[in-house]
Design a protein around this motif. Sequence first.
Motif, short mmCIF file in Angstrom:
data_model
loop_
_atom_site.label_atom_id
_atom_site.label_comp_id
_atom_site.label_asym_id
_atom_site.label_seq_id
_atom_site.Cartn_x
_atom_site.Cartn_y
_atom_site.Cartn_z
N SER A 109 -16.93 41.12 46.02
CA SER A 109 -18.00 42.03 46.41
C SER A 109 -17.59 42.70 47.72
CB SER A 109 -19.31 41.26 46.58
OG SER A 109 -19.15 40.26 47.58
N PHE A 110 -18.53 43.32 48.39
CA PHE A 110 -18.22 43.94 49.68
C PHE A 110 -19.20 43.45 50.74
CE2 PHE A 110 -15.81 46.69 46.99
CZ PHE A 110 -14.75 47.09 47.80
N GLN A 111 -18.68 43.25 51.93
CA GLN A 111 -19.53 42.95 53.07
C GLN A 111 -19.33 44.15 53.99
OE1 GLN A 111 -18.45 39.44 55.47
NE2 GLN A 111 -20.56 38.75 55.25
N GLY A 112 -20.30 45.08 53.94
CA GLY A 112 -20.07 46.37 54.59
C GLY A 112 -18.96 47.06 53.82
N ARG A 113 -17.91 47.41 54.51
CA ARG A 113 -16.78 48.06 53.81
C ARG A 113 -15.66 47.09 53.49
NH1 ARG A 113 -15.94 53.92 56.74
NH2 ARG A 113 -17.99 54.76 56.24
N ARG A 114 -15.82 45.85 53.95
CA ARG A 114 -14.72 44.90 53.75
C ARG A 114 -14.91 44.11 52.46
NH1 ARG A 114 -13.57 41.37 58.92
NH2 ARG A 114 -11.90 40.74 57.51
N PRO A 115 -13.88 44.04 51.66
CA PRO A 115 -13.98 43.27 50.42
C PRO A 115 -14.21 41.79 50.74
CG PRO A 115 -11.72 43.94 50.81
CD PRO A 115 -12.54 44.60 51.86
N LEU A 116 -15.08 41.18 49.97
CA LEU A 116 -15.39 39.76 50.19
C LEU A 116 -15.18 39.03 48.87
CD1 LEU A 116 -16.70 37.65 52.23
CD2 LEU A 116 -18.83 38.12 51.00
N THR A 117 -14.30 38.03 48.87
CA THR A 117 -14.04 37.25 47.66
C THR A 117 -14.59 35.85 47.87
OG1 THR A 117 -12.03 38.51 47.25
CG2 THR A 117 -12.25 36.41 46.11
N THR A 118 -15.47 35.42 46.98
CA THR A 118 -16.01 34.07 47.08
C THR A 118 -15.65 33.29 45.81
OG1 THR A 118 -18.12 34.75 46.16
CG2 THR A 118 -17.97 34.70 48.56
N MET A 119 -15.51 31.99 45.97
CA MET A 119 -15.17 31.12 44.84
C MET A 119 -16.13 29.96 44.78
SD MET A 119 -11.06 30.99 45.23
CE MET A 119 -10.18 32.46 45.78
N ARG A 120 -16.44 29.58 43.56
CA ARG A 120 -17.24 28.37 43.40
C ARG A 120 -16.79 27.62 42.15
NH1 ARG A 120 -20.84 29.11 39.50
NH2 ARG A 120 -21.43 31.24 38.95
N LEU A 121 -17.08 26.34 42.15
CA LEU A 121 -16.73 25.50 41.01
C LEU A 121 -17.73 25.76 39.88
CD1 LEU A 121 -14.40 23.48 41.22
CD2 LEU A 121 -16.06 21.68 41.69
N THR A 122 -17.25 25.83 38.66
CA THR A 122 -18.15 25.92 37.51
C THR A 122 -18.55 24.49 37.09
OG1 THR A 122 -16.33 25.75 35.96
CG2 THR A 122 -16.98 27.99 36.65
N LEU A 123 -19.49 24.41 36.18
CA LEU A 123 -19.87 23.09 35.67
C LEU A 123 -18.66 22.44 34.99
CD1 LEU A 123 -22.04 20.97 35.15
CD2 LEU A 123 -22.64 22.17 33.04
N LYS A 124 -17.92 23.26 34.24
CA LYS A 124 -16.71 22.75 33.58
C LYS A 124 -15.72 22.21 34.61
CE LYS A 124 -13.02 24.19 30.42
NZ LYS A 124 -12.37 25.33 29.74
N GLY A 125 -15.58 22.94 35.72
CA GLY A 125 -14.67 22.51 36.77
C GLY A 125 -15.15 21.24 37.44
N ARG A 126 -16.46 21.17 37.63
CA ARG A 126 -17.03 19.99 38.27
C ARG A 126 -16.83 18.75 37.37
NH1 ARG A 126 -20.06 19.59 42.70
NH2 ARG A 126 -20.32 21.84 42.90
N ASN A 127 -17.03 18.95 36.08
CA ASN A 127 -16.81 17.84 35.14
C ASN A 127 -15.34 17.43 35.08
OD1 ASN A 127 -19.52 17.72 34.51
ND2 ASN A 127 -19.35 19.02 32.68
N ALA A 128 -14.47 18.43 35.09
CA ALA A 128 -13.03 18.13 35.06
C ALA A 128 -12.62 17.37 36.31
CB ALA A 128 -12.23 19.43 34.93
N PHE A 129 -13.19 17.74 37.45
CA PHE A 129 -12.86 17.05 38.70
C PHE A 129 -13.39 15.62 38.66
CE2 PHE A 129 -13.49 16.58 43.51
CZ PHE A 129 -12.15 16.34 43.74
N ALA A 130 -14.58 15.44 38.09
CA ALA A 130 -15.13 14.07 37.96
C ALA A 130 -14.21 13.21 37.10
CB ALA A 130 -16.54 14.13 37.36
N ARG A 131 -13.72 13.78 35.99
CA ARG A 131 -12.78 13.04 35.13
C ARG A 131 -11.49 12.75 35.89
NH1 ARG A 131 -14.50 16.53 31.16
NH2 ARG A 131 -12.76 17.92 31.54
N TYR A 132 -11.04 13.74 36.65
CA TYR A 132 -9.81 13.57 37.44
C TYR A 132 -9.98 12.44 38.45
CZ TYR A 132 -5.95 14.58 40.60
OH TYR A 132 -4.83 14.46 41.38
N LEU A 133 -11.13 12.40 39.12
CA LEU A 133 -11.39 11.33 40.09
C LEU A 133 -11.43 9.96 39.41
CD1 LEU A 133 -14.11 13.00 42.37
CD2 LEU A 133 -11.70 12.61 42.92
N ALA A 134 -11.95 9.93 38.19
CA ALA A 134 -11.98 8.67 37.44
C ALA A 134 -10.56 8.20 37.15
CB ALA A 134 -12.77 8.84 36.15
#
Lengths: 108, 108
Positions: A66-91
């Motif tokens: 997206s943009f914050q004023g004129r500066r491009p802003l990239t944000t990242m978040r974990l999806t549910l699939k990613g969260r589940n995969a990480f839980a399996r990975y931790l196991a």
Amino acid sequence: MTEPLKPDAIDAVIHERVRLAIVAALAVSPELTFNELKETLDLTDGNLSAHSRTLEEAGYIVVQKSFQGRRPLTTMRLTLKGRNAFARYLATLRRIMDHADRGTADSS
Amino acid sequence: MTEPLKPDAIDAVIHERVRLAIVAALAVSPELTFNELKETLDLTDGNLSAHSRTLEEAGYIVVQKSFQGRRPLTTMRLTLKGRNAFARYLATLRRIMDHADRGTADSS
């Protein structure tokens, strides 16, 4: 040697060191910007871009531009699939540690 | 986001999936033969050879070649350096898990 760990039991997408650091950081924040991740984890732009793309292609994170004023802003978040995969990975990590603990008694 | 995991904190020699499986197996056995490792971990000859060489070059394992009758016998065991490196690696895994646990409360 009960329950040996087989390499294939480990999620290769998450296991790679940079991606593991990204996923671990996103697991404890609702979302992080590209620059936050880059600075917190000491990554180069290229490194973070490449590995976040792999995580995105696996469906483990969502990358939003997206943009914050004129500066491009990239944000990242974990999806549910990613969260589940990480839980399996931790196991899996827990299995590795439990297995190793069992060997501690007779190590010299 | 306290104590973020940085990629460089993870021992790359041990972290690779096949090598991690080899080291984890050797950590709970005094020594294992090439064939034992190969079969237990579902590896090909080439895969096990390449990764055990990397571990040997790092000083983490010792590879001994001898003969059992006329058949060549290759055995591997963890060195003290390898055992210490694996202990440090496990401590890093523990940090990752502790960090992730702290995030579980506010995950959805």
